[in-house]
Scaffold this active site. Structure first.
Site, PDB file in Angstrom:
ATOM      1  N   HIS A  87       0.761  -1.169  -0.128  1.00 18.77           N
ATOM      2  CA  HIS A  87       0.062   0.104   0.045  1.00 18.77           C
ATOM      3  C   HIS A  87       1.005   1.312   0.061  1.00 18.77           C
ATOM      4  CE1 HIS A  87      -3.092  -3.155   0.890  1.00 18.77           C
ATOM      5  NE2 HIS A  87      -2.318  -3.404   1.693  1.00 18.77           N
ATOM      6  N   GLU A 124      -1.519   0.303   8.275  1.00 19.23           N
ATOM      7  CA  GLU A 124      -0.536  -0.805   7.600  1.00 19.23           C
ATOM      8  C   GLU A 124       0.288  -0.144   6.871  1.00 19.23           C
ATOM      9  OE1 GLU A 124      -1.255  -4.815   4.601  1.00 19.23           O
ATOM     10  OE2 GLU A 124      -3.009  -3.434   4.905  1.00 19.23           O
ATOM     11  N   HIS A 179       3.254  -6.975   4.538  1.00 21.01           N
ATOM     12  CA  HIS A 179       1.922  -6.371   4.712  1.00 21.01           C
ATOM     13  C   HIS A 179       1.564  -6.721   6.250  1.00 21.01           C
ATOM     14  CE1 HIS A 179       0.310  -5.738   0.748  1.00 21.01           C
ATOM     15  NE2 HIS A 179       1.367  -6.429   0.315  1.00 21.01           N
ATOM     16  N   GLU A 261       2.190 -11.693   5.725  1.00 17.14           N
ATOM     17  CA  GLU A 261       1.211 -10.608   6.674  1.00 17.14           C
ATOM     18  C   GLU A 261       1.871 -11.042   7.950  1.00 17.14           C
ATOM     19  OE1 GLU A 261      -1.033  -9.008   5.576  1.00 17.14           O
ATOM     20  OE2 GLU A 261      -1.803  -9.776   3.657  1.00 17.14           O
TER      21      GLU A 261
END
Length: 297
Positions: A87, A124, A179, A261
């Site tokens: 992101h 995040e 992430h 993650e």
């Protein structure tokens, strides 16, 4: 120490008698190296033994000094690592741009998303960029060339297809997309996402499936050991591994690549870790150690 002169009552030695002594000393000085060399040859010890018997001079460079001076190659010298911080902190200001679709081979997906956040609002995107920068520092110290897909130097993006192309164009030896998840509270732990075998449109992950799994397994092992974060209790059946075919960053990659993650931002226990700078350093170290293990195999 003070110096005391000769006894004034001692007999004076005629000056002419010093010449033979000086000649003798000079002759011995000239002959000594030859005698020493002859002894080395006769004794069969050779140059190696002489070096072994001679202690290193004070201040001589050590192997560590040589590495610092660049005379000894660093472990990851010549390796290229691309880190993809998931992101972008500015994505939420550019929803029209990130909502447009791009083709990922077997389907179309949004260019990017805003990502998730903790209940307290720690995003995040901030987490991933911080960990990525810490990883860069660690890996560059090992000699790797490190590229980030974005370094907070653009207002939004890049899109998922561009993120994949960055790794491809760099001919990266390994690519890791960082992430953090946004699942329900109570779901905690990390998981590593591996590319499935996809052959459709512009996507062909078949050549990278095996090396990507190797990379992902090594990262998972190191991450767990360094951070103490458990493997996911809600994805991967306890393995901490998940294989997917719907992520453009994986589908369009032509080099070994995985996602990690690092934890669930919506779980209070995981969130406490993800928002800790000390723990983020451990996360960066764990991921980096997995990459190093893969590149040095």
């Amino acid at each position: 120490m003070s110096y005391t002169g000769p006894d004034p009552d001692a007999p004076r030695v005629p000056r002419r008698r010093r010449l033979p002594a000086l000649v003798t000393v000079a002759a011995l000085a000239v002959a000594a190296p030859a005698v020493w060399l002859g002894w080395q040859v006769i004794g069969g010890t050779g140059e190696g033994a002489l070096k072994k018997a001679t202690p290193p001079a004070s201040g001589s460079p050590s192997p560590t000094d040589d590495a610092k001076n660049g005379t000894v190659p660093l472990p990851l010298k010549g390796k290229v690592v691309v880190i993809d911080p998931g992101h972008n902190p500015g994505n939420f200001r550019h929803t029209t741009d990130i909502n447009r679709t791009v083709n990922i081979g077997n389907e179309s997906k949004e260019c990017d998303t805003t990502g998730t956040s903790t209940d307290a609002g720690y995003t995040e995107a901030r987490f991933t960029l911080d960990v990525a920068r810490r990883m860069r520092t660690i890996l560059e110290k090992q000699g790797a060339t490190v590229k980030l897909t974005q370094d907070g130097d653009r207002p939004w993006g890049p899109c998922i297809d561009e993120r994949a192309r960055i790794g491809d164009k760099a001919h990266a030896d390994a690519v890791v997309s960082v992430h953090a998840d946004g699942s329900a509270a109570g779901n905690r732990g990390f998981h590593v996402i591996l590319p499935a075998a996809v052959h459709a449109g512009a996507a062909d992950t078949r050549p990278i499936v095996a090396p990507s799994r190797d990379l992902g397994e090594r990262i998972g092992t190191a991450f767990h050991q360094v951070t103490g974060e458990p493997r996911s209790n809600y994805i991967g059946g306890g393995t901490g591994l998940d294989t997917r075919s719907d992520l453009g960053g994986l589908n369009l990659s032509t080099v070994p690549k995985v996602f990690i993650e690092c934890g669930n931002m919506r779980d209070p226990r995981d969130a406490a870790r993800l928002t800790s700078g000390a723990w983020r350093q451990k996360a960066a170290q764990g991921i980096s150690e997995g990459i190093m293990s893969f590149l040095r195999r």
